[in-house]
Design a protein around this motif. Structure first.
Motif, PDB file in Angstrom:
ATOM      1  N   PHE A 391      -1.240  -9.194   5.298  1.00  0.00           N
ATOM      2  CA  PHE A 391      -2.348  -8.382   5.804  1.00  0.00           C
ATOM      3  C   PHE A 391      -1.891  -6.933   5.976  1.00  0.00           C
ATOM      4  N   PHE A 392      -0.645  -6.780   6.357  1.00  0.00           N
ATOM      5  CA  PHE A 392      -0.046  -5.446   6.511  1.00  0.00           C
ATOM      6  C   PHE A 392      -0.054  -4.707   5.169  1.00  0.00           C
ATOM      7  N   GLU A 393       0.392  -5.413   4.150  1.00  0.00           N
ATOM      8  CA  GLU A 393       0.422  -4.774   2.826  1.00  0.00           C
ATOM      9  C   GLU A 393      -0.983  -4.393   2.367  1.00  0.00           C
ATOM     10  N   GLU A 394      -1.913  -5.265   2.657  1.00  0.00           N
ATOM     11  CA  GLU A 394      -3.301  -4.988   2.289  1.00  0.00           C
ATOM     12  C   GLU A 394      -3.802  -3.730   3.011  1.00  0.00           C
ATOM     13  N   ALA A 395      -3.417  -3.608   4.283  1.00  0.00           N
ATOM     14  CA  ALA A 395      -3.841  -2.452   5.081  1.00  0.00           C
ATOM     15  C   ALA A 395      -3.281  -1.154   4.488  1.00  0.00           C
ATOM     16  N   ILE A 396      -2.002  -1.183   4.138  1.00  0.00           N
ATOM     17  CA  ILE A 396      -1.362   0.000   3.552  1.00  0.00           C
ATOM     18  C   ILE A 396      -2.057   0.361   2.243  1.00  0.00           C
ATOM     19  N   GLU A 397      -2.270  -0.660   1.473  1.00  0.00           N
ATOM     20  CA  GLU A 397      -2.904  -0.517   0.184  1.00  0.00           C
ATOM     21  C   GLU A 397      -4.281   0.154   0.309  1.00  0.00           C
ATOM     22  N   ASN A 398      -4.965  -0.149   1.397  1.00  0.00           N
ATOM     23  CA  ASN A 398      -6.293   0.419   1.594  1.00  0.00           C
ATOM     24  C   ASN A 398      -6.284   1.743   2.328  1.00  0.00           C
ATOM     25  N   GLY A 399      -5.122   2.384   2.353  1.00  0.00           N
ATOM     26  CA  GLY A 399      -5.065   3.728   2.922  1.00  0.00           C
ATOM     27  C   GLY A 399      -4.830   3.735   4.428  1.00  0.00           C
ATOM     28  N   GLU A 527       3.262   7.563  -2.726  1.00  0.00           N
ATOM     29  CA  GLU A 527       4.389   6.631  -2.676  1.00  0.00           C
ATOM     30  C   GLU A 527       3.990   5.326  -3.333  1.00  0.00           C
ATOM     31  N   ILE A 528       4.995   4.475  -3.526  1.00  0.00           N
ATOM     32  CA  ILE A 528       4.701   3.160  -4.103  1.00  0.00           C
ATOM     33  C   ILE A 528       4.866   2.121  -3.001  1.00  0.00           C
ATOM     34  N   THR A 529       3.905   1.217  -2.909  1.00  0.00           N
ATOM     35  CA  THR A 529       3.976   0.227  -1.828  1.00  0.00           C
ATOM     36  C   THR A 529       3.759  -1.176  -2.374  1.00  0.00           C
ATOM     37  N   LEU A 530       4.180  -2.167  -1.586  1.00  0.00           N
ATOM     38  CA  LEU A 530       3.872  -3.552  -1.943  1.00  0.00           C
ATOM     39  C   LEU A 530       2.380  -3.748  -1.743  1.00  0.00           C
ATOM     40  N   SER A 531       1.781  -4.591  -2.580  1.00  0.00           N
ATOM     41  CA  SER A 531       0.331  -4.726  -2.508  1.00  0.00           C
ATOM     42  C   SER A 531      -0.126  -6.131  -2.887  1.00  0.00           C
ATOM     43  N   PRO A 532      -1.011  -6.696  -2.109  1.00  0.00           N
ATOM     44  CA  PRO A 532      -1.540  -8.010  -2.490  1.00  0.00           C
ATOM     45  C   PRO A 532      -2.710  -7.894  -3.461  1.00  0.00           C
ATOM     46  N   ILE A 533      -3.165  -6.656  -3.712  1.00  0.00           N
ATOM     47  CA  ILE A 533      -4.388  -6.460  -4.491  1.00  0.00           C
ATOM     48  C   ILE A 533      -4.102  -6.178  -5.956  1.00  0.00           C
ATOM     49  N   HIS A 534      -2.977  -5.478  -6.208  1.00  0.00           N
ATOM     50  CA  HIS A 534      -2.706  -5.099  -7.587  1.00  0.00           C
ATOM     51  C   HIS A 534      -1.720  -6.058  -8.254  1.00  0.00           C
ATOM     52  N   THR A 535      -1.812  -6.105  -9.584  1.00  0.00           N
ATOM     53  CA  THR A 535      -1.048  -7.115 -10.320  1.00  0.00           C
ATOM     54  C   THR A 535       0.248  -6.568 -10.899  1.00  0.00           C
ATOM     55  N   CYS A 536       0.499  -5.271 -10.741  1.00  0.00           N
ATOM     56  CA  CYS A 536       1.708  -4.672 -11.294  1.00  0.00           C
ATOM     57  C   CYS A 536       2.936  -5.324 -10.651  1.00  0.00           C
ATOM     58  N   ALA A 537       3.792  -5.933 -11.492  1.00  0.00           N
ATOM     59  CA  ALA A 537       5.031  -6.581 -11.009  1.00  0.00           C
ATOM     60  C   ALA A 537       4.752  -7.649  -9.953  1.00  0.00           C
TER      61      ALA A 537
END
Ligand code: ATP
Length: 586
Positions: A391-399, A527-537
């Protein structure tokens, strides 16, 4: 009451380095203070005339204060200025010149607290034509009757440099000792202050009606409640241990905290520091009026600037344009805000601050009608570290900046004015700039709204994975496009448009329009972050997570010299993420 008693106390307090002594001197002063002026003395010890949320400041510019000293002492402004250069403190200079006063006041009237307060109040409220002269005369009048020591503190008070450093908590200690029968009743004092933010009112109540009367303090509309604050931990495991294995985890939005008071047709917004900031957010006031259901309500929200065209959240800095008197309407148009509600403290006569968070959270879901620009902060109930991390990664991912994890236990009241373990924030401690641009392939698009109706609001971009020969999404980008770009892109892309996702595109997001991977754009991100939404790597660095570029911007370069297969590869993005981590660690 003679003002000299106050000045004497300031002098002693200023001279000591021991906190306990400081409290003792303050206790002495408060005991000598008559009931009628206790609130005024309390405000004055803080260099103020009213609690902050009233928004009335004494605020005299140093230049004007120099003039007043000159006028009261019969010396030239140049002389005063010259001495000020040496002392660096106009208060001290005033004291010195008053000791050798050349102009005799024939019937000096000793200064009383009442007179000082009233005069300063007039100074603070004087506006418009002629106000500069009026302020000058009022201040010079006080100084003419002041003893040198009094003049020192008067000058420091009006120029906002009192420097005695009496904290709110010291005043509460001193009040409890002077009038509350000792420190045992201190929590009562603190609660009264935390819900009213008004030290003067607390003092007056205690002195007039005894400490028991403090129990009647409750949250009231128009008086801001001192904000509850979060502690910080850096791992989901520790957070859950601290919160008893389960919590409500919410997005930590990156905007400005506002405490909203709605009283019928009147809306007031207070900042984290309890200043009245209503005039900075006309758009937020409108949203509240349109959507809030209760007649009377106090709730807290994060005010976030949102891109009109893409609907994406903008970084906090965008709100700084609101910090001015003029052009607010323009700023509100350029960067309108959305509100993310995260707590409710009062509804139609009911004080909710002593309710548990689950109770408040449930009520929070019911107070606003469905509206585009206001909603309850995204949240989940988390009972294991993996869920929290995701959920944390998702939050970061969403700005967002991370999460605020909130206790849901029996004691999870709204702890006004305290930084405690009922709320724990989970942010990444690092931030690093992406140093290189990347070249990404346009694989999809989202329809624009507002100014961007008819074109695209954001493009879905992907990196190339040569091993699998596929395109893996890494961000949604809506920034950096000129009007011309916006007009051209749909035309340019129409040749590549498809009815469905291209088979070589791996995406968890559903784009409105899909494209054959052909067009390459140059992008720079934060920056580059871990993300549950994107499929890159995906699954390369962590099970269930991919990588995303945060706050991506188009640099203006269409890389027509590159084929889609020449775009930045997934492995390169992984490498960039790793080197970003190394920079942070070293
Ligand atoms: P920071 O600089 O990290 O925002 P802070 O000292 O201002 O810290 P903290 O209590 O440490 O405040 O963190 C809570 C802040 O996070 C709040 O002041 C509020 O502005 C913001 N915030 C954003 N989303 C939420 C949320 N869902 N719940 C509570 N606070 C939130």
């Amino acid at each position: 009451m003679r003002y000299s008693l106050v000045a004497d106390a300031y002098e002693r307090i200023e001279a000591t380095t021991k906190r306990l002594e400081m409290t003792d001197y303050l206790v002495e002063l408060l005991k000598k203070t008559p009931k009628t002026v206790i609130d005024k003395v309390v405000y004055l010890t803080q260099g103020k005339l009213y609690p902050d949320f009233i928004g009335i400041e004494i605020g005299i510019a140093e230049k004007l204060a120099v003039k007043a000293v000159a006028k009261a002492t019969g010396r030239s402004e140049e002389k005063i200025e010259a001495d000020l250069k040496q002392t660096g403190d106009l208060g001290e200079t005033a004291q010195k010149f008053l000791e050798n006063k050349q102009q005799v006041t024939f019937f000096p009237q000793p200064l009383t607290v009442e007179r000082v307060y009233e005069t300063l109040d007039k100074i603070a409220k004087s506006t418009g034509a002629g106000s500069v002269d009026q302020k000058l005369n009022l201040l010079a009048g006080l100084l003419a009757d002041a003893e040198p020591k009094e003049a020192k503190y008067l000058i420091r008070t009006v120029t906002g440099k009192l420097r005695v450093g009496i904290a709110d908590m010291t005043v509460l200690d001193a009040l409890a000792i002077a009038y509350g029968g000792g420190k045992d009743l201190r929590p009562l004092f603190e609660r009264a202050y935390n819900v009213s933010s008004d030290l003067g009112r607390v003092a007056k109540t205690v002195v007039e009606s005894g400490p028991e009367a403090l129990k009647n303090f409750s949250v009231s509309l128009g008086e801001p409640i001192r904000p509850m604050l979060a502690e910080r931990l850096s791992s989901p495991k520790e957070i859950l241990e601290k919160l008893g294995g389960i919590c409500i985890a919410e997005y930590k939005y990156d905007g400005e905290r506002v405490q909203v008071h709605k009283n019928g047709g009147e809306v007031t917004l207070f900042s984290r520091r309890l200043e009245n900031i209503t005039s900075q957010y006309p758009d937020a006031v409108e949203i509240v009026m349109e959507s809030l259901i209760p007649e009377k309500v106090i709730f807290e929200a994060e005010c976030v600037a949102v891109d009109v065209d893409t609907g994406e959240m903008k970084p906090f800095q965008e709100l700084m344009h609101r910090r001015r008197k003029y052009g607010i309407q323009e700023a509100a148009k350029e960067n309108p805000v959305s509100l993310f509600m995260f707590d409710v403290l009062y509804v139609d006569g009911r004080d909710l601050t002593l309710e548990t968070y689950p109770v408040r959270h449930k009520i929070l879901q019911t107070i606003a009608k469905k509206h585009d620009r206001i909603r309850v902060a995204n949240s989940i109930i988390a009972d294991n570290p993996e869920k929290l991390e995701k959920f944390f990664e998702e939050a970061i991912e969403n700005g967002c900046e991370g999460l605020i994890c909130k206790s849901i236990r029996e004691d999870s009241v709204y702890q006004a004015g305290a930084r405690g373990w009922l709320w724990i924030k989970y942010k990444r401690d690092y931030k690093s700039e992406m140093r290189d641009t990347v070249d990404l392939v346009v694989v999809g698009a989202f329809h624009g709204r507002g100014k961007r109706a008819g074109t695209y609001g954001a493009l879905l971009l992907a990196a190339y994975n040569p091993k699998k020969d596929e395109y893996e999404t890494v961000c949604k980008c809506g920034s950096g496009f000129t009007d011309e770009d916006l007009a051209n892109i749909p035309k340019m892309m129409s040749a590549h448009q498809m009815l469905h996702r291209h088979p070589r595109v791996e995406s968890k997001l559903e784009a409105d329009v899909w494209f054959e991977p052909k067009i390459v754009l140059e992008i720079i991100g934060a920056e580059i972050t871990l993300s549950p939404i994107h499929t890159c790597a995906e699954n390369v660095l962590r099970e269930g997570s991919g990588l995303a570029i945060r706050f991506p911007r188009f640099t203006g370069k269409f890389r027509s010299d590159k084929a889609a297969e020449d775009a930045t590869t997934v492995d390169e993005i992984v490498e960039m993420y790793r080197s970003q981590l190394k920079t942070i660690e070293s």
